[in-house]
Design a protein around this motif. Structure first.
Motif, short mmCIF file in Angstrom:
data_model
loop_
_atom_site.label_atom_id
_atom_site.label_comp_id
_atom_site.label_asym_id
_atom_site.label_seq_id
_atom_site.Cartn_x
_atom_site.Cartn_y
_atom_site.Cartn_z
N LEU A 187 0.82 -1.22 0.00
CA LEU A 187 0.00 0.00 0.00
C LEU A 187 0.85 1.27 0.00
N HIS A 188 2.16 1.14 0.14
CA HIS A 188 3.02 2.31 0.33
C HIS A 188 4.02 2.48 -0.80
N PRO A 189 4.40 3.73 -1.10
CA PRO A 189 5.50 3.98 -2.03
C PRO A 189 6.82 3.53 -1.41
N VAL A 190 7.74 3.08 -2.24
CA VAL A 190 8.98 2.52 -1.72
C VAL A 190 10.19 3.05 -2.49
N LEU A 191 11.34 2.96 -1.83
CA LEU A 191 12.63 3.15 -2.48
C LEU A 191 13.24 1.77 -2.69
N SER A 192 13.86 1.56 -3.85
CA SER A 192 14.38 0.24 -4.19
C SER A 192 15.88 0.30 -4.44
N TYR A 193 16.51 -0.86 -4.35
CA TYR A 193 17.90 -1.02 -4.76
C TYR A 193 17.93 -1.50 -6.22
N PRO A 194 19.09 -1.43 -6.90
CA PRO A 194 19.18 -1.89 -8.29
C PRO A 194 18.82 -3.38 -8.41
N ASP A 195 18.34 -3.77 -9.59
CA ASP A 195 17.92 -5.16 -9.82
C ASP A 195 19.05 -6.14 -9.52
N ALA A 196 20.29 -5.79 -9.88
CA ALA A 196 21.41 -6.69 -9.65
C ALA A 196 21.58 -6.98 -8.16
N LEU A 230 15.73 8.25 2.49
CA LEU A 230 14.55 8.05 3.34
C LEU A 230 14.24 9.28 4.18
N ARG A 231 15.25 10.10 4.45
CA ARG A 231 15.02 11.30 5.25
C ARG A 231 14.36 12.40 4.45
N THR A 232 14.40 12.30 3.12
CA THR A 232 13.83 13.37 2.28
C THR A 232 12.67 12.90 1.41
N GLU A 233 12.62 11.62 1.08
CA GLU A 233 11.57 11.10 0.21
C GLU A 233 10.37 10.62 1.03
N GLU A 234 9.20 10.71 0.48
CA GLU A 234 8.00 10.17 1.12
C GLU A 234 7.84 8.73 0.65
N ALA A 235 8.57 7.83 1.29
CA ALA A 235 8.59 6.43 0.87
C ALA A 235 9.16 5.56 1.99
N ILE A 236 8.99 4.24 1.81
CA ILE A 236 9.51 3.24 2.73
C ILE A 236 10.74 2.60 2.09
N GLY A 237 11.71 2.20 2.91
CA GLY A 237 12.89 1.53 2.38
C GLY A 237 13.49 0.58 3.39
N VAL A 238 14.30 -0.36 2.92
CA VAL A 238 14.91 -1.37 3.80
C VAL A 238 16.37 -1.01 4.06
N LEU A 239 16.76 -1.11 5.33
CA LEU A 239 18.11 -0.80 5.77
C LEU A 239 18.60 -1.84 6.76
#
Length: 297
Positions: A187-196, A230-239
């Motif tokens: 349900l949420h926008p996300v930040l992703s890493y490269p496909d590789a 993640l501190r500037t974008e309105e999105a979820i990400g994995v760390l």
């Protein structure tokens, strides 16, 4: 007697297809390249290239000698690598490479503690997301995040696994709420890493199946870039939790047992022959944090 510079130039012309391209590759002028090819053909009594307006193409004789010359090149590279290793061994230097996050949270604090008891050991550190070849002597020791390590010429020790979590900014949380479970992530926008990177790490492939790809805001190239974004974008990400937990602007949405990745201590067999390298690897293995937190002393 054959001049190695002529052999090296021959290989470059064969690979690049012209004296001009070879001169750029070798950083010498085109006239010098032509002179060396003429000198080599004269010394061997063979025509190595067919020359025409399209460039240089190997003759049958040139093709027959190419693999032998490439073997000489490999041997010369090994001599240089070995000489570099012996030089670093003589002055007590250990070269260590790791990704930026691993270097910051684990490697540098452990090096600092090790040097308190071993002040004559010197270190060169390389914090990079790029793959560094241990086999070719680009570094002595690496900390690598991966599901598995392959290579018959490597000494490998498994380190405690890295815990990961889903994070967002406090501003995003206030405006949008956050996912409390993996099923809510879609349900949420996300930040992703490269496909590789996604395809090469089990936890990211697992996570990717719960993401709505139409809601990927952007792709980031590293853990450091992810934490900044993640501190500037309105999105979820994995760390990794070691990266995300200390950041005051971020909050963890959730984590699960599936969000872990392997971490390995790796050295080449040649580097491992050195007592300093073995001693430091032993120290890393014994003092690496068992809970995945940052190293502190």
């Amino acid at each position: 007697m054959l001049d190695w510079n002529d052999i090296r130039t021959f290989l470059s012309v064969a690979r690049e297809g012209s004296t001009l391209a070879a001169s750029r590759k070798l950083n010498i002028n085109q006239t010098t390249v032509g002179r060396r090819m003429h000198a080599l053909e004269t010394a061997l009594g063979l025509t190595l290239f067919e020359r025409d307006t399209r460039g240089y193409a190997l003759t049958a004789h040139g093709s027959a000698l190419f693999e032998v010359a490439a073997g000489m090149e490999g041997a010369a590279d090994k001599v240089l690598t070995r000489a570099d290793h012996l030089k670093r061994t003589s002055d007590g230097t250990i070269r260590v490479t790791a990704a930026h996050s691993s270097m910051t949270h684990w490697v540098l604090p452990l090096i600092s503690e090790f040097r308190k008891h071993n002040p004559n050991t010197h270190f060169e550190t390389n914090a990079s997301e790029q793959y560094v070849s241990l086999e070719s002597g680009e570094a002595d020791i690496a900390i690598r995040a991966s599901d598995k390590i392959e290579g018959d010429t490597l000494i490998v020790r498994k380190l405690p696994p890295v815990r990961w979590g889903l994070y967002c900014s406090k501003a995003y949380l206030a405006a949008n709420g956050m996912p409390r479970s993996i099923d809510e992530l879609i349900l949420h926008p996300v930040l992703s890493y490269p496909d590789a990177m996604v395809n090469g790490v089990k936890l990211m492939k697992w996570l990717d199946q719960y993401v709505d790809r139409s809601k990927i805001v952007s792709t980031v190239d590293s853990v450091i870039t992810m934490s900044a974004s993640l501190r500037t974008e309105e999105a979820i990400g994995v760390l990794p939790c070691v990266e995300g937990d200390p950041l005051p602007d971020l909050v963890m949405c959730f984590t699960t047992e599936d969000l872990t990745s392997g971490l390995w201590l790796v050295a080449s067999k040649e580097a491992y022959q050195e007592p300093r390298v073995r001693k430091f690897m032993k120290f890393l293995g014994e003092h690496f944090p068992r809970d995945g937190r940052a190293a502190t002393f």
